[in-house]
Design a protein around this motif. Structure first.
Motif, mmCIF file in Angstrom:
data_model
loop_
_atom_site.group_PDB
_atom_site.id
_atom_site.type_symbol
_atom_site.label_atom_id
_atom_site.label_comp_id
_atom_site.label_asym_id
_atom_site.label_seq_id
_atom_site.Cartn_x
_atom_site.Cartn_y
_atom_site.Cartn_z
ATOM 1 N N LEU A 38 32.965 29.390 4.007
ATOM 2 C CA LEU A 38 34.378 29.106 3.729
ATOM 3 C C LEU A 38 34.874 30.107 2.689
ATOM 4 O O LEU A 38 34.290 30.226 1.608
ATOM 5 C CB LEU A 38 34.505 27.665 3.187
ATOM 6 N N ASP A 94 38.232 19.471 1.605
ATOM 7 C CA ASP A 94 38.658 19.181 2.984
ATOM 8 C C ASP A 94 37.564 19.541 3.981
ATOM 9 O O ASP A 94 37.315 18.818 4.951
ATOM 10 C CB ASP A 94 39.942 19.965 3.321
ATOM 11 N N CYS A 95 36.913 20.668 3.731
ATOM 12 C CA CYS A 95 35.863 21.129 4.647
ATOM 13 C C CYS A 95 34.679 20.157 4.637
ATOM 14 O O CYS A 95 34.108 19.838 5.689
ATOM 15 C CB CYS A 95 35.438 22.534 4.218
ATOM 16 N N PRO A 113 40.485 23.092 -0.560
ATOM 17 C CA PRO A 113 39.949 23.453 0.769
ATOM 18 C C PRO A 113 38.460 23.168 0.902
ATOM 19 O O PRO A 113 37.982 22.877 2.006
ATOM 20 C CB PRO A 113 40.233 24.966 0.862
ATOM 21 N N ILE A 114 37.717 23.238 -0.209
ATOM 22 C CA ILE A 114 36.276 22.928 -0.138
ATOM 23 C C ILE A 114 36.108 21.433 0.151
ATOM 24 O O ILE A 114 35.328 21.023 1.017
ATOM 25 C CB ILE A 114 35.543 23.316 -1.447
ATOM 26 N N LEU A 162 28.408 26.264 3.322
ATOM 27 C CA LEU A 162 28.105 24.841 3.502
ATOM 28 C C LEU A 162 26.983 24.745 4.527
ATOM 29 O O LEU A 162 27.069 25.368 5.587
ATOM 30 C CB LEU A 162 29.310 24.087 4.078
ATOM 31 N N ASP A 201 35.569 17.251 6.762
ATOM 32 C CA ASP A 201 35.451 17.564 8.198
ATOM 33 C C ASP A 201 33.999 17.463 8.658
ATOM 34 O O ASP A 201 33.706 16.929 9.725
ATOM 35 C CB ASP A 201 35.932 18.998 8.493
ATOM 36 N N VAL A 202 33.094 18.018 7.849
ATOM 37 C CA VAL A 202 31.682 18.064 8.249
ATOM 38 C C VAL A 202 31.051 16.669 8.213
ATOM 39 O O VAL A 202 30.280 16.299 9.098
ATOM 40 C CB VAL A 202 30.898 19.043 7.325
ATOM 41 N N LYS A 242 28.339 26.766 7.644
ATOM 42 C CA LYS A 242 29.712 27.291 7.663
ATOM 43 C C LYS A 242 29.918 28.147 6.437
ATOM 44 O O LYS A 242 29.390 27.818 5.357
ATOM 45 C CB LYS A 242 30.730 26.142 7.545
#
Ligand SMILES: C[S@@+](CC[C@H](N)C(=O)[O-])C[C@H]1O[C@@H](n2cnc3c(N)ncnc32)[C@H](O)[C@@H]1O
Ligand SMILES: [Zn+2]
Length: 278
Positions: free
Chosen positions: A225, A78-79, A75-76, A272, A82-83, A223
């Protein structure tokens, strides 16, 4: 893996551009740096070394590789994708400072290829040669053994700089970033791995989670997370301890308690920050 040279590379001793000449990288003052057969160049000068074998050890790198490859921190990754995706158009140079064994750079590359973005120009460096030997096995890129304190890249050459759980040197980061370039920082939050810290430390120190914007940068976005890792097994737990600074800080009893665990569920909490060079 072949080594990919990049025109932004410069000599760590005098800052002159480096060029590929008969199997090594050389500057106009004739300083030369061999390309290792594994596909990287060691550009760490003697004064940037604080020990004989700086940075994470071979065992720490192997532990981080096992843990990350099992997808626990996906998930890190993926984030981050996205950013950063909006900043990766064209021929952007993406640099991971203190890339370790380059799990996140690899995930980002996959994401870019899947999004049909032009083949990214990727460069990863770390002060640990073990990290770079492991990274260079992933895919051909510009892999360097180098330090954040003396990044062997010319001024204003980087579009996107990544610092994940690393040892930031903001003056160096600002120097190598293009004026509109961005820095993505990922750091542990106050609740990160709390359950593990409760086991290994006699008293849990609260983490200072206040984040300040470093000089020379402006905040674009921040962000938080958080997610849960369930049922880590004893191999995951020992890898997690080995890949973080906790192994050095924990008491002997704390380490024994962790070694006796058969399974553990714990919180991941990271921040993040996307910063733009002023
Ligand atoms: C906690 S690890 C994070 C690795 C990677 N960014 C990740 O998240 O998987 C910190 C990394 O920084 C490297 N390191 C320590 N001091 C450094 C320096 N001065 N310059 C570059 N890398 C450094 C270590 O060798 C290690 O690989
Ligand atoms: Zn030189």
């Amino acid at each position: 893996m072949p080594f990919l040279e990049h025109p932004a590379l410069c000599c760590p001793l005098d800052g002159l551009p480096l060029e590929l000449q008969s199997g090594c990288m050389r500057c106009a003052s004739n300083h030369s740096f061999d390309i290792a057969k594994q596909g990287y160049v060691n550009l760490l000068s003697a004064q940037d070394k604080r020990s004989k074998d700086p940075g994470d050890s071979q065992a720490m790198i192997a532990a981080r590789h096992r843990f990350l490859q099992s997808g626990h921190y996906r998930p890190i990754a993926d984030c981050i994708g996205d950013v950063l995706l909006p900043y990766l158009q064209g021929e952007a140079l993406v640099v991971d400072a203190g890339c370790g064994e380059a799990y996140y750079l690899d995930c980002l590359r996959e994401r870019m290829l899947a999004s049909a973005i032009t083949e990214p120009l990727m460069l990863g460096f770390d002060i640990s040669k073990w990290a770079i030997q492991s990274a260079a096995r992933r895919f051909p890129a510009t892999w360097l053994v180098a330090s954040n304190r003396n990044i062997p890249l010319v001024d204003a050459s980087v579009d996107v700089l990544i610092d994940m759980f690393g040892f930031a040197d903001f003056a160096s980061f600002a120097r190598v970033l293009k004026p509109s370039g961005v820095l993505l920082r990922v750091q542990a939050g106050a609740d990160h791995l709390r359950e593990l810290r409760q086991i290994i430390y006699p008293t849990l120190k609260e983490r200072d989670s206040s984040l300040s914007v470093p000089e020379g940068f402006s905040l674009v976005q921040r962000k938080q997370l958080g997610f849960r890792l369930s049922d880590l097994d004893s191999q995951d737990i020992s890898d997690l301890l080995l890949m973080t600074p906790h192994l050095f800080r924990a008491s002997a009893q704390g380490k024994q308690r962790a070694a006796a665990l058969q399974s553990l569920s714990l919180n991941v909490d990271v921040s993040l920050e996307l910063l733009q060079r002023d």
